[in-house]
Enzyme design. Structure first.
Site, mmCIF file in Angstrom:
data_model
loop_
_atom_site.group_PDB
_atom_site.id
_atom_site.type_symbol
_atom_site.label_atom_id
_atom_site.label_comp_id
_atom_site.label_asym_id
_atom_site.label_seq_id
_atom_site.Cartn_x
_atom_site.Cartn_y
_atom_site.Cartn_z
ATOM 1 N N LEU A 48 0.835 -0.958 0.025
ATOM 2 C CA LEU A 48 0.032 0.152 -0.103
ATOM 3 C C LEU A 48 0.781 1.288 -0.006
ATOM 4 O O LEU A 48 0.751 2.291 0.872
ATOM 5 C CB LEU A 48 -0.966 -0.079 0.969
ATOM 6 C CG LEU A 48 -1.807 -1.142 1.290
ATOM 7 C CD1 LEU A 48 -1.613 -2.147 2.318
ATOM 8 C CD2 LEU A 48 -3.408 -0.496 1.429
ATOM 9 N N HIS A 49 1.688 1.092 -0.937
ATOM 10 C CA HIS A 49 2.721 2.427 -0.964
ATOM 11 C C HIS A 49 3.275 2.341 -2.572
ATOM 12 O O HIS A 49 3.174 1.452 -3.118
ATOM 13 C CB HIS A 49 3.806 2.467 -0.017
ATOM 14 C CG HIS A 49 4.614 1.393 -0.081
ATOM 15 N ND1 HIS A 49 4.779 0.325 0.798
ATOM 16 C CD2 HIS A 49 5.509 1.070 -0.898
ATOM 17 C CE1 HIS A 49 5.611 -0.619 0.679
ATOM 18 N NE2 HIS A 49 6.332 -0.160 -0.576
ATOM 19 N N ALA A 50 3.910 3.506 -2.680
ATOM 20 C CA ALA A 50 4.775 3.549 -4.022
ATOM 21 C C ALA A 50 6.111 4.029 -3.422
ATOM 22 O O ALA A 50 6.266 4.514 -2.366
ATOM 23 C CB ALA A 50 4.354 4.627 -4.983
#
Ligand code: TYD
Length: 138
Positions: A48-50
């Site tokens: 749940l990130h970049a």
């Protein structure tokens, strides 16, 4: 999308299988860090990130899991269920790992050390970064 599934060469013989991971040889970047996730609970979504700069290759070295990928324009789901497939992720890509099998071990090769300032953990902020990047490239 700046992602690619790389089939790594299996060095198999009558004793079993072996995979070698080598910087700038079969991994297209220099790497500083390896980490892995295991005992992931059912129905958990991780990631749940970049990342702003980090390059990574994900291997599910045991068991299986799925990866949701999103570059702000396109979305993809990838199943990792073989230890010899590496999922290369470069550039601005939102990722979520899910559907971990009970025995899943997800190993990640990363181009740099852990650095929280390289993370984008807010999806709206991620979309903003994508549009800034697209505007620069026009
Ligand atoms: P987290 O970023 O929540 O994992 P993910 O987003 O991939 O599901 O990381 C969990 C914890 O582990 C968090 O406290 C940060 C720490 N961590 C490190 O110390 N070093 C690392 O290389 C990574 C990936 C995480």
């Amino acid at each position: 999308m700046n992602v690619k599934i790389i089939p790594f060469q299996q060095h198999g013989d009558s004793r079993g299988q072996l995979i070698a991971i080598e910087e700038k040889i079969n991994v297209p970047f220099e790497f500083k860090r390896v980490y892995f996730m295991y005992e992931t609970k059912k129905n958990v979504r991780r990631g749940l990130h970049a990342h702003k700069k980090l390059k990574q290759i994900l291997f599910c070295v045991h068991g299986s899991c799925k990866v949701h990928l999103d570059d702000g324009m396109e979305q993809r789901e990838v199943l990792l269920d073989k230890p010899y497939y590496g999922l290369l992720i470069e550039g601005l890509v939102w990722r979520e790992m899910y559907d971990f099998s009970e025995d899943a071990v997800l190993m990640v090769i990363a181009s740099d050390f852990y650095d929280e300032s390289d993370y984008i953990r807010d999806y709206n902020e991620f979309l903003k970064e994508v549009s800034v990047k697209n505007a620069k490239e026009k």
